[in-house]
Scaffold this motif. Structure first.
Motif, mmCIF file in Angstrom:
data_model
loop_
_atom_site.group_PDB
_atom_site.id
_atom_site.type_symbol
_atom_site.label_atom_id
_atom_site.label_comp_id
_atom_site.label_asym_id
_atom_site.label_seq_id
_atom_site.Cartn_x
_atom_site.Cartn_y
_atom_site.Cartn_z
ATOM 1 N N VAL A 141 34.907 49.754 43.583
ATOM 2 C CA VAL A 141 33.836 49.438 42.916
ATOM 3 C C VAL A 141 33.725 47.886 42.937
ATOM 4 O O VAL A 141 34.344 47.197 42.030
ATOM 5 C CB VAL A 141 33.292 50.173 41.693
ATOM 6 C CG1 VAL A 141 32.206 49.765 41.018
ATOM 7 C CG2 VAL A 141 33.462 51.614 42.015
ATOM 8 N N GLY A 184 34.109 42.353 46.608
ATOM 9 C CA GLY A 184 34.286 40.921 47.043
ATOM 10 C C GLY A 184 35.577 40.560 47.517
ATOM 11 O O GLY A 184 36.242 41.259 48.157
ATOM 12 N N GLY A 206 38.042 43.334 45.716
ATOM 13 C CA GLY A 206 37.820 44.562 46.270
ATOM 14 C C GLY A 206 38.056 44.882 47.476
ATOM 15 O O GLY A 206 38.813 45.877 48.255
ATOM 16 N N VAL A 221 31.789 50.941 47.292
ATOM 17 C CA VAL A 221 30.521 50.504 46.977
ATOM 18 C C VAL A 221 30.195 49.199 46.534
ATOM 19 O O VAL A 221 31.043 48.560 45.795
ATOM 20 C CB VAL A 221 29.949 51.569 45.859
ATOM 21 C CG1 VAL A 221 30.721 51.310 44.712
ATOM 22 C CG2 VAL A 221 28.451 51.438 45.643
ATOM 23 N N ASP A 222 29.155 48.523 47.052
ATOM 24 C CA ASP A 222 28.948 47.139 46.540
ATOM 25 C C ASP A 222 27.562 46.843 47.082
ATOM 26 O O ASP A 222 27.240 47.116 48.382
ATOM 27 C CB ASP A 222 29.752 46.186 47.193
ATOM 28 C CG ASP A 222 29.845 44.559 46.758
ATOM 29 O OD1 ASP A 222 28.517 44.162 46.712
ATOM 30 O OD2 ASP A 222 30.783 43.940 46.275
ATOM 31 N N PRO A 223 26.564 46.313 46.352
ATOM 32 C CA PRO A 223 25.139 45.983 46.808
ATOM 33 C C PRO A 223 24.986 44.973 47.569
ATOM 34 O O PRO A 223 23.995 44.772 48.240
ATOM 35 C CB PRO A 223 24.387 45.939 45.539
ATOM 36 C CG PRO A 223 25.326 45.358 44.656
ATOM 37 C CD PRO A 223 26.710 46.032 45.053
ATOM 38 N N ARG A 224 26.084 44.107 48.055
ATOM 39 C CA ARG A 224 25.914 42.718 48.885
ATOM 40 C C ARG A 224 25.442 43.357 50.225
ATOM 41 O O ARG A 224 25.778 44.064 50.995
ATOM 42 C CB ARG A 224 27.304 42.144 48.781
ATOM 43 C CG ARG A 224 28.494 42.634 49.498
ATOM 44 C CD ARG A 224 29.715 42.001 49.342
ATOM 45 N NE ARG A 224 29.696 41.093 50.382
ATOM 46 C CZ ARG A 224 30.890 40.529 50.566
ATOM 47 N NH1 ARG A 224 31.979 40.584 49.784
ATOM 48 N NH2 ARG A 224 30.973 39.555 51.617
ATOM 49 N N VAL A 264 27.258 53.947 43.177
ATOM 50 C CA VAL A 264 28.637 54.169 42.399
ATOM 51 C C VAL A 264 28.993 55.852 42.283
ATOM 52 O O VAL A 264 30.055 56.207 42.539
ATOM 53 C CB VAL A 264 28.561 53.360 40.961
ATOM 54 C CG1 VAL A 264 29.601 53.806 39.895
ATOM 55 C CG2 VAL A 264 28.315 51.945 41.213
ATOM 56 N N GLY A 274 34.161 44.269 40.125
ATOM 57 C CA GLY A 274 32.679 43.653 39.982
ATOM 58 C C GLY A 274 33.129 42.478 39.205
ATOM 59 O O GLY A 274 34.040 41.978 38.888
ATOM 60 N N PRO A 275 31.783 41.848 39.041
ATOM 61 C CA PRO A 275 31.591 40.303 38.336
ATOM 62 C C PRO A 275 32.543 40.503 36.950
ATOM 63 O O PRO A 275 32.698 41.396 36.405
ATOM 64 C CB PRO A 275 30.528 40.256 38.211
ATOM 65 C CG PRO A 275 29.625 41.105 39.272
ATOM 66 C CD PRO A 275 30.446 42.120 39.364
ATOM 67 N N PHE A 304 28.371 43.608 32.164
ATOM 68 C CA PHE A 304 28.575 44.370 33.603
ATOM 69 C C PHE A 304 29.507 45.494 33.536
ATOM 70 O O PHE A 304 29.327 46.614 33.784
ATOM 71 C CB PHE A 304 28.757 43.406 34.605
ATOM 72 C CG PHE A 304 28.924 43.929 36.026
ATOM 73 C CD1 PHE A 304 27.978 44.427 37.020
ATOM 74 C CD2 PHE A 304 30.514 44.257 36.476
ATOM 75 C CE1 PHE A 304 28.404 45.155 37.959
ATOM 76 C CE2 PHE A 304 30.711 45.126 37.477
ATOM 77 C CZ PHE A 304 29.660 45.296 38.444
ATOM 78 N N LYS A 305 30.869 45.003 32.853
ATOM 79 C CA LYS A 305 31.846 46.157 32.828
ATOM 80 C C LYS A 305 31.519 47.154 31.992
ATOM 81 O O LYS A 305 31.811 48.402 32.153
ATOM 82 C CB LYS A 305 33.268 45.284 32.537
ATOM 83 C CG LYS A 305 33.496 44.393 33.849
ATOM 84 C CD LYS A 305 35.149 44.013 33.767
ATOM 85 C CE LYS A 305 35.253 42.864 34.696
ATOM 86 N NZ LYS A 305 35.688 43.224 35.868
ATOM 87 N N SER A 347 40.045 45.520 37.708
ATOM 88 C CA SER A 347 40.888 44.374 38.244
ATOM 89 C C SER A 347 40.576 43.212 37.358
ATOM 90 O O SER A 347 41.291 42.039 37.335
ATOM 91 C CB SER A 347 40.355 44.052 39.380
ATOM 92 O OG SER A 347 40.601 44.915 40.287
ATOM 93 N N HIS A 392 45.410 44.755 37.003
ATOM 94 C CA HIS A 392 45.091 43.431 37.304
ATOM 95 C C HIS A 392 46.013 42.966 38.370
ATOM 96 O O HIS A 392 47.378 42.688 38.137
ATOM 97 C CB HIS A 392 44.969 42.523 36.204
ATOM 98 C CG HIS A 392 44.926 40.815 36.418
ATOM 99 N ND1 HIS A 392 45.819 39.944 36.504
ATOM 100 C CD2 HIS A 392 43.845 40.398 37.089
ATOM 101 C CE1 HIS A 392 45.620 38.574 36.916
ATOM 102 N NE2 HIS A 392 43.979 39.078 37.377
ATOM 103 N N PRO A 393 45.441 42.629 39.486
ATOM 104 C CA PRO A 393 46.196 42.057 40.701
ATOM 105 C C PRO A 393 46.337 40.683 40.758
ATOM 106 O O PRO A 393 45.489 39.877 40.008
ATOM 107 C CB PRO A 393 45.555 42.465 41.798
ATOM 108 C CG PRO A 393 44.333 42.269 41.548
ATOM 109 C CD PRO A 393 44.102 42.696 40.013
#
Ligand SMILES: NC(=O)c1ccc[n+]([C@@H]2O[C@H](COP(=O)([O-])OP(=O)(O)OC[C@H]3O[C@@H](n4cnc5c(N)ncnc54)[C@H](O)[C@@H]3O)[C@@H](O)[C@H]2O)c1
Length: 282
Positions: free
Chosen positions: A13, A16, A19, A36-39, A54, A68-69, A74-75, A95, A117-118
């Protein structure tokens, strides 16, 4: 890079920088990957599916990796939706670079939510910081560790939430001094990068700061180093960079702005893989 290919499904999800790199890794290990991403300019790696929402992405997921951002609201909203829409057994991983999961799971069931978290790019760099929140079950921690191990990653479980976790806090401490040294005119951005890549970077690819210091003390070990060279280091007045970063940004853009992002990223991946290959061979 493909030790097993069980048919597990992972939803990515947010596609960028992070992801898309996760999607590449997951697909490389034979997982079914739904992004999934709205970009509007979304392009996914070969073999990866694009979902329209989503809910559709996570509907039959075993794992969800959220990218996501980096924004608390948002989260918070997204994880409420993930808890509602993903199957009950699905692990919900974020992440997030700095925001602990307890902050975005207030008021929802956070038992299967935790940080994975990578470091960028996750398809190359092995570390994943696994950080449970206050509600995360022990079973979820175990499942997260097994999941990342099955993808050739090196998960490290961190038992106390702290903003920025461990890796980014270490990085922030070094970055702060780096910005200060460039701002003060001690070195250019390129020369500072050369200092790191020709010394600390090579050392830290093989031993961490503690083992490195222990070895730096010779037969007397960490104690010897701390009592001798360590004393002079403790006296350093480490700097704080200015609050106006514009000059620094311009200096970095002057240094690297003439090369394209794909060219720089490709060189980075190739060199990092060469270090990893060399370590495996030795
Ligand atoms: N960039 C890094 O070095 C790095 C490293 C580790 C972790 N992270 C973390 O990973 C996450 C993503 O960072 P990034 O650098 O890839 O950011 P990015 O800005 O490159 O990507 C974020 C993506 O989220 C998408 N998005 C926005 N709203 C969405 C929605 N409702 N549903 C799905 N997608 C949506 C955006 O379109 C964008 O493509 C952040 O939490 C960040 O802190 C970043």
């Amino acid at each position: 890079m493909k030790p097993e290919s069980r048919s597990r499904t992972v939803a990515v999800v947010g596609a960028g920088v992070i992801g898309l790199s996760w999607a590449r890794l997951f697909a490389g290990y034979g997982l079914t990957v739904r992004v999934v991403d709205p970009r509007p300019d979304l392009v996914v790696p070969d073999g990866v599916e694009i979902a329209a929402s989503v809910a559709e992405a996570v509907r039959d997921a075993d794992f969800v990796q959220e990218n996501g951002p980096e924004d608390l609201e948002f989260k918070r909203t997204l994880f409420a939706e993930l808890v509602r829409e993903a199957p009950e057994h699905a692990l919900l991983l974020s992440s997030s670079s700095a925001i602990p999961s307890t902050a975005f799971t207030k008021g929802i069931d956070g038992s299967r939510v935790l940080i994975g978290h990578p470091f960028n790019p996750p398809h190359v760099i092995p570390l994943v910081e696994v950080v449970p929140g206050e509600q995360t079950s022990e079973e979820s921690v175990t499942k997260a560790v097994e999941f990342y191990r099955s993808l050739g990653r090196t998960p490290v479980v961190e038992r106390k939430e702290i903003p920025g976790f461990v890796g980014n806090r270490l990085q922030a401490a070094l970055s702060r001094e780096a910005a200060y040294l460039v701002e003060q005119g001690v070195v250019t951005p390129q020369d500072l990068d050369a200092v790191v890549t020709n010394s600390l970077g090579i050392r830290w690819a093989t031993v961490g700061p503690f083992l490195g210091a222990h070895l730096g003390g010779g037969p007397g070990g960490y104690r010897h180093l701390a009592e001798h060279i360590g004393k002079s280091m403790r006296g350093l007045d480490l700097g704080t960079p200015s609050q106006d970063p514009e000059r620094l940004i311009k200096a970095v853009e002057d240094a690297y702005g003439s090369s394209t992002y794909p060219a720089l990223a490709e060189t980075r991946d190739r060199r990092q893989l060469a270090v990893l290959t060399a370590l495996e061979e030795n």
